[in-house]
Design a protein around this motif. Sequence first.
Motif, short mmCIF file in Angstrom:
data_model
loop_
_atom_site.label_atom_id
_atom_site.label_comp_id
_atom_site.label_asym_id
_atom_site.label_seq_id
_atom_site.Cartn_x
_atom_site.Cartn_y
_atom_site.Cartn_z
N ILE A 47 -2.87 -5.47 13.04
CA ILE A 47 -3.20 -6.04 11.61
C ILE A 47 -2.37 -5.36 10.73
O ILE A 47 -1.18 -5.68 9.98
CB ILE A 47 -4.37 -6.26 10.67
N MET A 48 -2.55 -4.11 10.69
CA MET A 48 -1.91 -3.00 9.81
C MET A 48 -2.03 -1.75 10.44
O MET A 48 -3.17 -1.19 11.09
CB MET A 48 -2.48 -3.03 8.34
N PHE A 49 -1.09 -0.85 9.92
CA PHE A 49 -1.22 0.54 10.28
C PHE A 49 -0.95 1.52 8.87
O PHE A 49 -0.24 0.95 7.98
CB PHE A 49 -0.36 1.18 11.43
N ILE A 50 -1.34 2.64 8.75
CA ILE A 50 -1.04 3.46 7.48
C ILE A 50 -1.14 4.92 7.87
O ILE A 50 -1.95 5.22 8.58
CB ILE A 50 -2.32 2.98 6.49
N LYS A 56 -1.27 0.33 1.10
CA LYS A 56 -0.06 -0.16 1.80
C LYS A 56 -0.41 -1.81 1.85
O LYS A 56 -1.49 -2.00 2.38
CB LYS A 56 0.12 0.35 3.24
N GLU A 57 0.48 -2.64 1.49
CA GLU A 57 0.21 -4.18 1.30
C GLU A 57 1.27 -4.85 2.36
O GLU A 57 2.24 -4.33 2.63
CB GLU A 57 0.53 -4.44 -0.24
N ASP A 58 0.65 -5.91 2.94
CA ASP A 58 1.39 -6.60 3.77
C ASP A 58 0.83 -8.16 3.41
O ASP A 58 -0.23 -8.47 4.30
CB ASP A 58 1.36 -6.20 5.11
N GLY A 59 1.42 -8.82 2.82
CA GLY A 59 0.86 -10.31 2.66
C GLY A 59 -0.61 -10.38 2.03
O GLY A 59 -0.60 -9.31 0.64
N ARG A 60 -1.46 -10.80 2.52
CA ARG A 60 -2.92 -10.83 2.00
C ARG A 60 -3.58 -9.58 2.16
O ARG A 60 -4.80 -9.62 1.91
CB ARG A 60 -3.56 -12.08 2.32
N PHE A 61 -3.08 -8.72 3.23
CA PHE A 61 -3.92 -7.55 3.46
C PHE A 61 -3.30 -6.27 2.90
O PHE A 61 -2.05 -6.29 2.52
CB PHE A 61 -3.66 -7.44 5.18
N GLN A 70 -11.79 11.03 3.83
CA GLN A 70 -11.75 10.71 5.19
C GLN A 70 -12.15 9.21 5.25
O GLN A 70 -13.29 8.79 6.27
CB GLN A 70 -12.80 11.43 6.11
N TYR A 71 -11.74 8.29 4.57
CA TYR A 71 -11.94 7.04 4.50
C TYR A 71 -10.46 6.12 4.46
O TYR A 71 -9.65 6.42 3.77
CB TYR A 71 -12.76 6.93 3.03
N VAL A 72 -10.79 4.95 5.36
CA VAL A 72 -9.80 4.01 5.42
C VAL A 72 -10.21 2.60 5.07
O VAL A 72 -11.39 2.42 5.62
CB VAL A 72 -8.95 4.22 6.44
N SER A 73 -9.76 1.64 4.35
CA SER A 73 -10.33 0.50 4.34
C SER A 73 -9.40 -0.71 4.42
O SER A 73 -7.88 -0.24 4.38
CB SER A 73 -10.75 0.39 2.57
N LEU A 74 -9.76 -1.58 4.38
CA LEU A 74 -9.00 -3.19 4.72
C LEU A 74 -9.37 -4.06 3.51
O LEU A 74 -10.55 -4.36 3.65
CB LEU A 74 -8.79 -3.51 5.91
N LEU A 75 -8.51 -4.37 3.01
CA LEU A 75 -8.96 -5.69 1.82
C LEU A 75 -7.97 -6.96 2.43
O LEU A 75 -6.89 -6.81 2.57
CB LEU A 75 -8.31 -5.28 0.40
N ILE A 76 -8.79 -8.06 2.27
CA ILE A 76 -8.04 -9.26 2.74
C ILE A 76 -8.43 -10.19 1.35
O ILE A 76 -9.40 -10.69 1.06
CB ILE A 76 -8.80 -10.02 3.74
#
Lengths: 113, 112
Positions: A47-50, A56-61, A70-76
């Motif tokens: 879906i995505m890499f960062i 970092k935005e890509d469309g709806r993500f 030490q935290y990474v999240s994904l918003l849809i």
Amino acid sequence: QKEVEQNSGPLSVPEGAIASLNCTYSDRGSQSFFWYRQYSGKSPELIMFIYSNGDKEDGRFTAQLNKASQYVSLLIRDSQPSDSATYLCAVNLGDFGNEKLTFGTGTRLTIIP
Amino acid sequence: KAGVTQTPRYLIKTRGQQVTLSCSPISGHRSVSWYQQTPGQGLQFLFEYFSETQRNKGNFPGRFSGRQFSNSRSEMNVSTLELGDSALYLCASSTGQGGTQYFGPGTRLLVL
């Protein structure tokens, strides 16, 4: 402590709402962070890499990274029923020659129409 | 560009047998990594091959082995199969420079 931790869910979100998926990792040397989506019976799909702190935005993500925490999240955003899947967070050291991806156990997301 | 391909897609074997799985990476990719996915353990790294050499290895017994050919295609072999080897075996290809990995459709192995 697991190397990559995710809330296994299930996470239920109404259609059209924002789904928020979280992941923490233990290795401070980690440099590359990936989100994969896996439908039941299928293989993981990127879906995505960062790589850098921030969003970092890509469309709806949108992927968000905070290396200090030490935290990474994904918003849809504007969640659709087709977003119902298991979301896998993966981390690697990002060095040339080190391709090992360490995965979390995944968060099962269900979008409710 | 064609994606990662894996053959066979499904396999049924009995305990004690051996099995060979094949993976063809995306054209131009020189790194192939193998993962095992089970409901209990999730996705676990087996090993990675780059330019015909094993470059990284996970924590699996020696029954799990692999190789890579000059065209970057890779094979994974599991000898003396055990019931616990039943899993989805995934390969992923990348350029080999610590970047993004793309997964194939997987081989689902059932050991009886």
